[in-house]
Design a protein around this motif. Structure first.
Motif, PDB file in Angstrom:
ATOM      1  N   CYS A 163      31.681  54.600  35.090  1.00 11.19           N
ATOM      2  CA  CYS A 163      31.706  53.931  36.399  1.00 11.19           C
ATOM      3  C   CYS A 163      32.166  54.949  37.448  1.00 11.19           C
ATOM      4  O   CYS A 163      33.234  55.555  37.301  1.00 11.19           O
ATOM      5  CB  CYS A 163      32.656  52.736  36.365  1.00 11.19           C
ATOM      6  SG  CYS A 163      32.859  51.950  37.971  1.00 11.19           S
ATOM      7  N   ILE A 206      33.140  54.368  40.327  1.00 13.15           N
ATOM      8  CA  ILE A 206      34.196  53.825  41.181  1.00 13.15           C
ATOM      9  C   ILE A 206      35.570  53.973  40.531  1.00 13.15           C
ATOM     10  O   ILE A 206      36.521  54.431  41.148  1.00 13.15           O
ATOM     11  CB  ILE A 206      33.921  52.340  41.512  1.00 13.15           C
ATOM     12  CG1 ILE A 206      32.518  52.174  42.108  1.00 13.15           C
ATOM     13  CG2 ILE A 206      34.992  51.780  42.444  1.00 13.15           C
ATOM     14  CD1 ILE A 206      32.240  52.976  43.353  1.00 13.15           C
ATOM     15  N   CYS A 207      35.657  53.571  39.235  1.00  6.58           N
ATOM     16  CA  CYS A 207      36.989  53.524  38.620  1.00  6.58           C
ATOM     17  C   CYS A 207      37.130  54.421  37.397  1.00  6.58           C
ATOM     18  O   CYS A 207      38.232  54.597  36.896  1.00  6.58           O
ATOM     19  CB  CYS A 207      37.353  52.091  38.240  1.00  6.58           C
ATOM     20  SG  CYS A 207      36.459  51.479  36.805  1.00  6.58           S
ATOM     21  N   CYS A 218      36.588  47.264  37.655  1.00  2.02           N
ATOM     22  CA  CYS A 218      36.497  47.154  39.114  1.00  2.02           C
ATOM     23  C   CYS A 218      35.424  46.187  39.587  1.00  2.02           C
ATOM     24  O   CYS A 218      35.297  45.944  40.781  1.00  2.02           O
ATOM     25  CB  CYS A 218      36.302  48.533  39.740  1.00  2.02           C
ATOM     26  SG  CYS A 218      34.672  49.214  39.442  1.00  2.02           S
ATOM     27  N   TYR A 259      35.789  53.832  34.366  1.00  2.00           N
ATOM     28  CA  TYR A 259      35.609  53.116  33.098  1.00  2.00           C
ATOM     29  C   TYR A 259      34.406  53.685  32.343  1.00  2.00           C
ATOM     30  O   TYR A 259      33.375  53.993  32.936  1.00  2.00           O
ATOM     31  CB  TYR A 259      35.397  51.625  33.368  1.00  2.00           C
ATOM     32  CG  TYR A 259      35.081  50.826  32.120  1.00  2.00           C
ATOM     33  CD1 TYR A 259      36.096  50.436  31.253  1.00  2.00           C
ATOM     34  CD2 TYR A 259      33.774  50.481  31.799  1.00  2.00           C
ATOM     35  CE1 TYR A 259      35.819  49.715  30.107  1.00  2.00           C
ATOM     36  CE2 TYR A 259      33.475  49.764  30.650  1.00  2.00           C
ATOM     37  CZ  TYR A 259      34.507  49.387  29.811  1.00  2.00           C
ATOM     38  OH  TYR A 259      34.212  48.682  28.666  1.00  2.00           O
ATOM     39  N   CYS A 314      31.210  46.186  35.533  1.00  2.00           N
ATOM     40  CA  CYS A 314      32.397  46.947  35.131  1.00  2.00           C
ATOM     41  C   CYS A 314      33.585  46.004  34.936  1.00  2.00           C
ATOM     42  O   CYS A 314      33.931  45.262  35.854  1.00  2.00           O
ATOM     43  CB  CYS A 314      32.735  48.004  36.187  1.00  2.00           C
ATOM     44  SG  CYS A 314      34.223  48.926  35.768  1.00  2.00           S
TER      45      CYS A 314
HETATM   46 FE    FE Z   1      34.527  50.371  37.552  1.00  4.42          FE
END
Ligand code: FE
Length: 212
Positions: A181, A183-184, A202, A186, A199
């Motif tokens: 991911c 964004i985060c 997030c 993961y 996800c």
């Molecule tokens: Fe995420």
């Protein structure tokens, strides 16, 4: 410098919380630790852009809570990857308030420490906050969450705002195809990534994942 050397440091996983007026703040940190016994004091490094850090500095108080191994990605996603200005992070969980009306988790929590700010040190990206403990309480005897357990068993990521962020380099070589991911951090293991995958940390969709 071999940044892999930093993987040899061990950490726990904690929530630090604060209150400013009616607003409740909280975020996940891995840098809470006891620094003196008499008087009992803790230190915690928090990202300077964090709204929780601002609430701690404005109010002069915070509460630190030790997470247990039972803390799941929903809890970690809520406190680690959402903004306290946008959502009440505590709403979905069992909580109490300490003597300073600061909320703390009573589930997935091993202990909490209520603190008054005794000093700060500007570290550039982060601020180191020293807290004098005014109240401490055991909340459960469940095993506490270590950062290693979080990465190995819970398979959680580290946000770029964390003091120990190292670009989400894996501890071990990947055995299976992995999707990360963006964004985060993961990691989803398997191929292909399902088109409707969300996800668990997030809440972003499959379009925010990239193949590792
Ligand atoms: Fe995420």
């Amino acid at each position: 410098m071999d940044i892999q050397a930093f993987f040899k440091l061990s950490y726990g996983l904690y929530v630090v919380s604060a209150r400013s007026g009616e607003k409740k703040y909280g975020c996940i940190v891995n840098t809470l630790q006891q620094v003196t016994a008499e008087p009992p004091m803790l230190s915690v490094a928090v990202n300077k852009n964090s709204v929780t850090a601002k609430a701690i500095l404005d109010s002069g108080r915070f509460c630190g809570t030790v997470l247990t191994e039972t803390a799941d990605l929903h809890l970690i996603g809520t406190f680690g990857f959402k903004n306290s200005e946008a959502v009440d992070k505590f709403a979905a969980f069992s909580t109490k308030e300490d003597e300073n009306n600061i909320p703390y988790l009573t589930e997935h929590a091993a202990a909490r420490y209520s603190c008054e700010v005794a000093g700060t040190l500007d570290l550039g990206t982060h601020i180191l906050i020293i807290g004098k403990v005014t109240e401490a309480e055991i909340l459960s005897d469940e095993p506490v969450m270590t950062y290693d357990y979080y990465h190995r068993v819970v398979k959680g990521g580290t946000p770029p705002t964390a003091p120990s962020y190292k670009g989400n380099i894996s501890h071990k070589p990947a055995q299976k195809a992995q999707w990360r991911c963006k964004i985060c951090g993961y990691i989803y293991e398997g191929d292909p990534l399902p088109a409707d995958f969300v996800c668990p940390i997030c809440g972003q969709g499959a379009d925010k994942f990239e193949k590792v």
